[in-house]
Design a protein around this motif. Structure first.
Motif, PDB file in Angstrom:
ATOM      1  N   LEU A 131       0.833  -1.208   0.000  1.00 24.27           N
ATOM      2  CA  LEU A 131       0.000   0.000   0.000  1.00 24.27           C
ATOM      3  C   LEU A 131       0.867   1.258   0.000  1.00 24.27           C
ATOM      4  N   ILE A 132       1.883   1.285   0.855  1.00 24.00           N
ATOM      5  CA  ILE A 132       2.763   2.457   0.918  1.00 24.00           C
ATOM      6  C   ILE A 132       3.496   2.639  -0.401  1.00 24.00           C
ATOM      7  N   CYS A 133       3.955   1.540  -0.991  1.00 25.25           N
ATOM      8  CA  CYS A 133       4.653   1.613  -2.278  1.00 25.25           C
ATOM      9  C   CYS A 133       3.751   2.222  -3.350  1.00 25.25           C
ATOM     10  N   VAL A 134       2.503   1.751  -3.409  1.00 32.34           N
ATOM     11  CA  VAL A 134       1.562   2.273  -4.400  1.00 32.34           C
ATOM     12  C   VAL A 134       1.276   3.749  -4.125  1.00 32.34           C
ATOM     13  N   TYR A 135       1.083   4.099  -2.867  1.00 31.98           N
ATOM     14  CA  TYR A 135       0.779   5.493  -2.524  1.00 31.98           C
ATOM     15  C   TYR A 135       1.918   6.429  -2.928  1.00 31.98           C
ATOM     16  N   ILE A 136       3.160   6.043  -2.636  1.00 37.27           N
ATOM     17  CA  ILE A 136       4.307   6.892  -2.966  1.00 37.27           C
ATOM     18  C   ILE A 136       4.414   7.097  -4.475  1.00 37.27           C
ATOM     19  N   ASN A 137       4.113   6.061  -5.234  1.00 36.64           N
ATOM     20  CA  ASN A 137       4.174   6.172  -6.692  1.00 36.64           C
ATOM     21  C   ASN A 137       3.046   7.014  -7.272  1.00 36.64           C
ATOM     22  N   THR A 138       1.911   7.048  -6.593  1.00 37.33           N
ATOM     23  CA  THR A 138       0.700   7.652  -7.173  1.00 37.33           C
ATOM     24  C   THR A 138       0.116   8.755  -6.310  1.00 37.33           C
ATOM     25  N   PHE A 139       0.923   9.338  -5.414  1.00 33.86           N
ATOM     26  CA  PHE A 139       0.372  10.255  -4.410  1.00 33.86           C
ATOM     27  C   PHE A 139      -0.374  11.435  -5.016  1.00 33.86           C
ATOM     28  N   GLU A 140      -0.015  11.846  -6.247  1.00 35.66           N
ATOM     29  CA  GLU A 140      -0.729  12.972  -6.867  1.00 35.66           C
ATOM     30  C   GLU A 140      -2.156  12.585  -7.254  1.00 35.66           C
ATOM     31  N   ALA A 141      -2.370  11.302  -7.585  1.00 41.28           N
ATOM     32  CA  ALA A 141      -3.671  10.876  -8.100  1.00 41.28           C
ATOM     33  C   ALA A 141      -4.394   9.900  -7.196  1.00 41.28           C
TER      34      ALA A 141
END
Length: 301
Positions: free
Chosen positions: A157-167
């Motif tokens: 979840l953290i990995c996905v969030y860091i990659n996509t934090f703008e969207a």
């Protein structure tokens, strides 16, 4: 301290449990969102890896300090006692690593958003209280849940969030997609602890550690162990059916015979030195194949 001793102290052989959830999160970020912030995720990986090593040091440190006198665990099993390591040095090393990883995480949270801070705080609290305090998580029947969710799901979840934090949108469907993708690792990591606790049931009880296996018994623990492997592969199938993963992830089912064989071995005998590696092999092979088949789908798409 020699390098081999350090690697054993931080339990380097078990790092599959943190690296592969990170990689599946990376794959999902690119496949589902088409976004990867390589610099940020590398920084996150470094902080995560350092903290994971610190937690394993903390586990060994607390296990050594809390072991009951009169048993061989402190002198013959725990690496701190077996190698005559300085408790003060081990403690200082552990604290230094925790502080370094926390500072990196806070700096990254300042850039990508404070949700990372709260997710990271949850992981840090679980990691620290996993083996600390009057009633450590690892000594409770909740250990499998916390280890599986924290390492199997939260890392992804953290990995996905860091990659996509703008969207990234904090809604049910977005989070559910990551739950499904991360479910195989969640099951296999939880099974790692379940297998460990099943093998150590008698020794844990001597040390007043009453884990899930103590409450449900070995027979039900073995049934749960087998069942969670089934759930892992069902989740892989569902990830394809929901469009969360490419069709190539279905190639993961090629390792079902291997996983079945390892499960069968563990069900026959629960001896730490002989059959606990079955759970480790299932996690390593299952997770690696999931990542490789997912990546293959991205490449050929």
């Amino acid at each position: 301290m020699s390098i081999p001793i350090f690697l054993e102290l931080v339990e380097m052989k078990a790092k599959t449990a943190s690296v592969l959830p990170f990689l599946i999160g990376l794959c999902y970020s690119y496949y589902h969102y088409g976004i990867i912030h390589l610099g940020y995720v590398v920084i996150y990986f470094v902080a995560m890896f350092i903290f994971n090593m610190a937690v394993d040091i903390l586990d060994n440190y607390n296990d050594y300090r809390h072991a009951k006198e009169g048993h061989d665990y402190r002198e013959k099993t725990n690496i701190i006692g077996r190698e005559n390591l300085s408790l003060r040095f081990v403690f200082c090393l552990m604290v230094t690593m925790i502080v370094i990883s926390a500072l990196i995480g806070i700096a990254l949270a300042y850039i990508v958003g404070w949700p990372l801070l709260w997710m990271g705080l949850f992981c840090y609290l679980v990691g620290i209280f996993y083996s600390s305090g009057p009633r450590p998580i690892s000594s409770l029947p909740l250990g499998e849940i916390f280890s599986g969710v924290t390492m199997g799901f939260m890392i992804s979840l953290i990995c996905v969030y860091i990659n996509t934090f703008e969207a990234f949108q904090w809604n049910f469907s977005e989070v559910l997609g990551i739950v499904v993708i991360a479910l195989p690792n969640t099951m296999w990591i939880a099974n790692l602890m379940l297998a460990n606790n099943t093998c150590d049931k008698e020794e844990d009880e001597k040390n007043e550690r009453y884990t899930l296996v103590h409450y449900i018994g070995k027979i039900n623990a073995l049934r749960l162990f087998a069942g969670m492997n089934v759930v892992a592969f069902v989740a892989i199938l569902i990830s394809f059916l929901l469009g969360l993963a490419p069709w190539t992830v279905l190639l993961s089912f090629l390792v079902v015979p291997f996983v079945y064989g390892q499960v069968k071995l563990f069900l026959q005998k629960q001896v730490k030195s002989q059959t606990f590696p079955c759970a480790v092999k299932i996690l390593a092979v299952g997770s690696i194949v999931q990542v490789i088949t997912y990546l293959l789908g991205i490449i050929i798409a």
